[in-house]
Scaffold this motif. Structure first.
Motif, PDB file in Angstrom:
ATOM      1  N   VAL A 189       0.857  -1.178   0.000  1.00 51.72           N
ATOM      2  CA  VAL A 189       0.000   0.000   0.000  1.00 51.72           C
ATOM      3  C   VAL A 189       0.891   1.224   0.000  1.00 51.72           C
ATOM      4  O   VAL A 189       1.834   1.322   0.796  1.00 51.72           O
ATOM      5  CB  VAL A 189      -0.935   0.023   1.226  1.00 51.72           C
ATOM      6  N   SER A 190       0.599   2.178  -0.883  1.00 51.48           N
ATOM      7  CA  SER A 190       1.456   3.356  -1.009  1.00 51.48           C
ATOM      8  C   SER A 190       0.726   4.592  -0.512  1.00 51.48           C
ATOM      9  O   SER A 190      -0.178   5.097  -1.186  1.00 51.48           O
ATOM     10  CB  SER A 190       1.880   3.549  -2.469  1.00 51.48           C
ATOM     11  N   PRO A 191       1.085   5.122   0.652  1.00 48.23           N
ATOM     12  CA  PRO A 191       0.512   6.396   1.121  1.00 48.23           C
ATOM     13  C   PRO A 191       1.227   7.562   0.444  1.00 48.23           C
ATOM     14  O   PRO A 191       2.366   7.886   0.771  1.00 48.23           O
ATOM     15  CB  PRO A 191       0.770   6.374   2.625  1.00 48.23           C
ATOM     16  N   THR A 192       0.583   8.165  -0.529  1.00 46.00           N
ATOM     17  CA  THR A 192       1.215   9.239  -1.301  1.00 46.00           C
ATOM     18  C   THR A 192       0.506  10.553  -1.047  1.00 46.00           C
ATOM     19  O   THR A 192      -0.579  10.623  -0.472  1.00 46.00           O
ATOM     20  CB  THR A 192       1.158   8.925  -2.800  1.00 46.00           C
ATOM     21  N   LYS A 193       1.141  11.632  -1.548  1.00 44.93           N
ATOM     22  CA  LYS A 193       0.537  12.948  -1.380  1.00 44.93           C
ATOM     23  C   LYS A 193      -0.732  13.101  -2.202  1.00 44.93           C
ATOM     24  O   LYS A 193      -1.654  13.802  -1.832  1.00 44.93           O
ATOM     25  CB  LYS A 193       1.540  14.026  -1.799  1.00 44.93           C
TER      26      LYS A 193
END
Length: 663
Positions: free
Chosen positions: A322-326
Motif C-alpha cells: 500500500v502506497s501512502p502518497t501525497k
C-alpha cells in the motif's frame, strides 16, 4: 548523563596463570529509564569482544505440502516456499538494528538465522567479525525469543541466580556469580520485583515488561557481544516499550551489536534505532540508516501523505503493498486497494532495492572488512593455544547437575506437593482400605484383587504424570540447551532425581495405610517387601511414561497411547484373563503390571500356606486358580524383567531427547 565502567575479567591460561583483561565500556544513561545515574556493569566476567555482524544475500526456502486446486487433501504436492531472498546488512559494535515488516515477512526467520539456530540449508554468508559461527561465537551471543520462556514459580532473583550459576565460567566463585545476578537486576531496573515470582498465563507474577527484562537479563549475564531479540516490545504499552528499547540502546552503546525485530514501533521508538531492514514477503525493500528512509523512498516516487508521518508506519504500508502518497484519493491518504497496483508496488520496491540500495549495502558490508579480518587473524594467532584447550562447557557436569536439581525442586515443589495431588492419593488409599477392610485368607479372592489393584493403580498413576514431563519442559530445554547452558545428560539425571521424592513418598504412604487396613499378612518383613515392589513398579511405570513423552512430544498423542498401553497391561496382567490364548500370550511378558502382580503374590503367600476353600476343607494357596495359572516360583526372573524395563525405558527416553536435540 554518561558513565564509564571498568570490566575486569580473570581469565586463566592453560598453564593456570591468571591474566587480567581490563576493558572500558561507555554506557549512556537514558533519561527515559527509571534508574539511578550510577547504574553500571562493574562485572567480574569475560571481557567484551566486539563483534561485527555481516550477512550477505541470505536466501532460505522450505518445502511444504499443499492440496489440489479444489481443496482436496487426497492429492498433495510438495511445493517450495521462499522465506528469505537476497537479504543483506551489517551491524557494527555500538549499533542497534531493527528488522521491520508485516507479519510473515521473514523477520523471525532472519533473526533465527543470524543466531545460528535455523534448521535446514541457508544460502548466502553470515560472518561474525569475519569468522563463521562457532561455539565461541555462540557463547558470546544472546538470543531472546518472542515468548518469554521462564519458570513461573521462581522469583526474579532465583531465575537470574540459577542462570548465572549455569552460564558463568567456573573460574568465578559462587558468591561472584550471585553478585553478577544482583548487578543485572539493578541495571535492568528490576529491584522492586526481585523477590516476586515470574508468573505466567495462569499465575499472577511480574508485569509483561518486567518479564521481558528478566529474559534479557538471562542473556546479559554472559556479557554478550551480540544480542538478538525477537519482538521484545510485543504486548507492552508504549511507555514500557520505550524504556525497554532505551535499555537496548544503552546496551548497544556499551560496545555491543544489538539486533531486534519489531512489528510497528512508534516514532519515538523508531528514531532510537541506528539502522533498519524492511522486509516484504522475505525480500528486502530497504536496508540502511533510519534517517535516510524517507529520503530514499521519496527519491523513487513514494512520498508520504503527511508532513510528520511516522516513518515506521510509512515503510510498513509500503511493505504491505500500500502506497501512502501525497496525491491520495481519500482522506486517509491511502491509494485504493487494487490488485494490479499492489503487485506493481511490491515488484517496483524490490527491483528498486536491487538497483539502488543493494550495491551500497554490499559496499558497506565490505567496508574495512580487510582490516577487520587482519585484526581477527592476529587475535586468533595469539589465542590459538588457549582456544584449543578451552573446555566445551563453562561448568562441570556435577555443578550443572546440582544447580538443575535444586532449581527443579524449587520450581516443582508447588506441583509435587500440591494439596490436590496429596488428597487424590490419600482419598483412594483410605477408600480402598475401607473396601478391603480386614480381609483374610477366607476371602482369598478379595486379597488377590487388592494386590492386583496395587500393581495397576501404581502403574497407571505414575505413567499418566510422567508423560507430561518432557513435552512441558521442551521449550525451556530447547532454549537453554541451544545456548550451551548445560549438558543434556546433566538435565536428564537432575530431572530424574528431582522427581524421586514425590514419586516414592506417595506410594509409601498409600501402601502403609491400605496394607494394614486391608488385612494383608501382618508381617513387617512382608510389608517392607510389598513397599519395595510397589516402588520398583512406580519407577518402571514412570520410565515408560518418560519414554512415551520423549518419543511423541505431543500431550494428546502421548495421553492416547498411554491409555491404550495401560489397558493392554491391565488385561494381560493375569487377573482378569488367566488362560490367555497362545498367539497373544506374549503380551503378558511386556507388561510390567504382570511381573509386579506376581512379585506381590510371591512375598504375600508362602508355598505351603493354606486357606479355607470350603466348609471344613483346607487347600493350598498355591493351588488357587488365580495364583496357580500365573506360574509362581520365578521371583528373581520377575525382578530381572522389571530391572531391564527400568533401564530400557529410561534409555529410550534419553536417546529420544538426544535425537530431537541433534535435529
Amino acid at each position: 548523563m554518561e558513565n564509564t565502567t571498568t570490566v575486569v575479567d580473570h581469565v586463566k591460561s592453560p598453564a593456570g596463570s591468571a591474566t587480567n583483561i581490563i576493558s572500558h565500556c561507555n554506557i549512556t544513561q537514558s533519561p527515559n529509564q527509571n534508574q539511578s545515574p550510577t547504574s553500571q556493569f562493574p562485572l567480574v566476567r569475560e571481557s567484551l569482544r566486539p563483534i561485527t555482524l555481516r550477512f550477505e544475500d541470505l536466501a532460505y526456502t522450505i518445502r511444504s505440502q499443499s492440496g489440489d486446486d479444489h481443496g482436496s487433501s487426497s492429492q498433495t504436492s510438495n511445493t517450495t516456499r521462499t522465506l528469505l531472498s537476497g537479504v543483506s546488512g551489517v551491524v557494527r559494535p555500538g549499533e542497534l538494528l531493527a528488522m521491520m515488516g508485516p507479519s510473515g515477512s521473514g523477520k523471525t526467520t532472519l533473526l533465527t538465522a543470524l543466531a545460528g539456530r535455523l534448521p535446514g540449508k541457508l544460502s548466502g554468508t553470515i560472518t561474525y567479525s569475519g569468522q563463521p559461527f562457532t561455539n565461541s561465537i555462540k557463547r558470546k551471543t544472546g538470543f531472546v525469543t518472542q515468548d518469554d520462556v521462564l519458570y513461573q514459580h521462581l522469583t526474579v532473583i532465583e531465575t537470574l541466580t540459577y542462570a548465572a550459576l549455569l552460564r558463568l565460567p567456573k573460574s568465578l566463585s559462587q558468591q561472584e556469580k550471585v553478585k553478577q545476578a544482583e548487578l543485572i537486576i539493578n541495571e535492568l531496573g528490576l529491584t522492586k520485583c526481585r523477590d516476586s515470582i515470574v508468573g505466567g498465563p495462569l499465575i499472577r507474577g511480574v508485569s509483561g515488561g518486567e518479564r521481558k527484562r528478566v529474559s534479557i537479563g538471562q542473556e546479559m549475564l554472559v556479557n554478550p557481544s551480540l544480542l538478538l531479540l525477537d519482538e521484545p516490545t510485543s504486548g507492552l504499552d508504549s511507555t514500557t516499550a520505550l524504556r525497554l528499547v532505551a535499555t537496548l540502546k544503552r546496551l548497544a552503546q556499551g560496545g555491543r551489536s544489538v539486533v531486534t525485530t519489531i512489528h510497528q514501533p512508534s516514532s519515538r521508538l523508531y528514531w532510537m534505532f541506528d539502522k533498519v531492514v524492511v522486509l516484504s514477503d522475505g525480500c528486502p525493500i530497504y536496508s540502511g540508516h533510519t534517517g535516510r528512509v524517507m529520503e530514499y523512498f521519496s527519491s523513487i516516487g513514494h512520498v508520504p501523505g503527511f508532513n510528520f508521518m511516522n516513518p515506521a508506519d510509512f515503510v510498513l504500508d509500503l511493505a504491505n503493498d500500500v502506497s501512502p502518497t501525497k496525491n491520495q484519493d481519500d482522506h486517509q491518504g491511502i491509494r485504493p486497494d487494487h490488485h494490479e497496483d499492489q503487485e506493481s508496488i511490491k515488484q517496483f520496491l524490490i527491483s528498486s532495492y536491487k538497483k539502488n540500495l543493494h550495491p551500497l549495502v554490499k559496499d558497506d558490508i565490505r567496508q574495512n572488512a580487510r582490516d577487520t579480518t587482519r585484526v581477527i587473524q592476529g587475535m586468533t594467532q595469539s589465542t590459538q593455544n588457549c582456544d584449543q584447550h578451552k573446555l566445551q562447557w563453562t561448568t562441570s557436569w556435577w555443578t550443572q547437575f546440582k544447580v538443575l536439581l535444586k532449581r527443579g525442586l524449587r520450581e516443582r515443589r508447588h506441583e509435587s506437593y500440591s494439596g490436590l495431588r496429596i488428597f487424590q492419593v490419600m482419598s483412594v488409599s483410605i477408600l480402598s482400605g475401607l473396601l478391603w477392610w480386614h480381609s483374610d485368607l477366607s476371602h482369598l479372592q478379595d486379597q488377590v484383587g487388592l494386590l492386583f489393584f496395587f500393581s495397576i493403580f501404581w502403574g497407571f498413576y505414575p505413567l499418566s504424570n510422567a508423560i507430561f514431563t518432557f513435552p512441558q519442559d521442551r521449550p525451556m530445554l530447547t532454549r537453554e540447551h541451544s545456548s550451551g547452558m548445560y549438558r543434556l545428560s546433566s538435565y536428564y539425571f537432575a530431572r530424574m532425581a528431582g522427581d524421586l521424592p514425590m514419586e516414592l513418598v506417595l506410594p509409601t504412604i498409600f501402601v502403609s495405610i491400605t496394607y494394614w487396613m486391608g488385612g494383608l499378612k501382618p508381617s513387617f518383613v512382608t510389608f517392607i517387601l510389598t513397599i519395595l515392589i510397589i516402588l520398583f513398579n512406580v519407577l518402571v511405570s514412570q520410565g515408560l511414561g518418560l519414554a512415551i513423552g520423549a518419543l511423541l512430544m505431543d500431550l494428546k498423542q502421548a495421553t492416547t497411547l498411554s491409555s491404550v498401553v495401560m489397558l493392554v497391561f491391565l488385561l494381560a496382567g493375569g487377573y482378569y484373563v488367566q488362560q490367555i490364548p497362545p498367539f497373544i500370550s506374549w503380551l503378558k511378558y511386556i507388561s510390567f503390571s504382570h511381573y509386579c502382580y506376581r512379585l506381590l503374590l510371591e512375598v504375600q503367600y508362602s508355598k505351603n500356606e493354606v486357606y479355607e476353600c470350603g466348609i471344613g476343607v483346607r487347600c493350598k494357596v498355591s493351588d488357587f486358580p488365580g495364583i496357580k495359572n500365573l506360574g509362581m516360583g520365578n521371583l528373581w526372573w520377575d525382578v530381572a524383567a522389571l530391572g531391564i524395563m527400568l533401564t530400557g525405558y529410561r534409555l529410550i527416553a534419553y536417546v529420544a531427547l538426544q535425537m530431537r536435540k541433534s535435529r
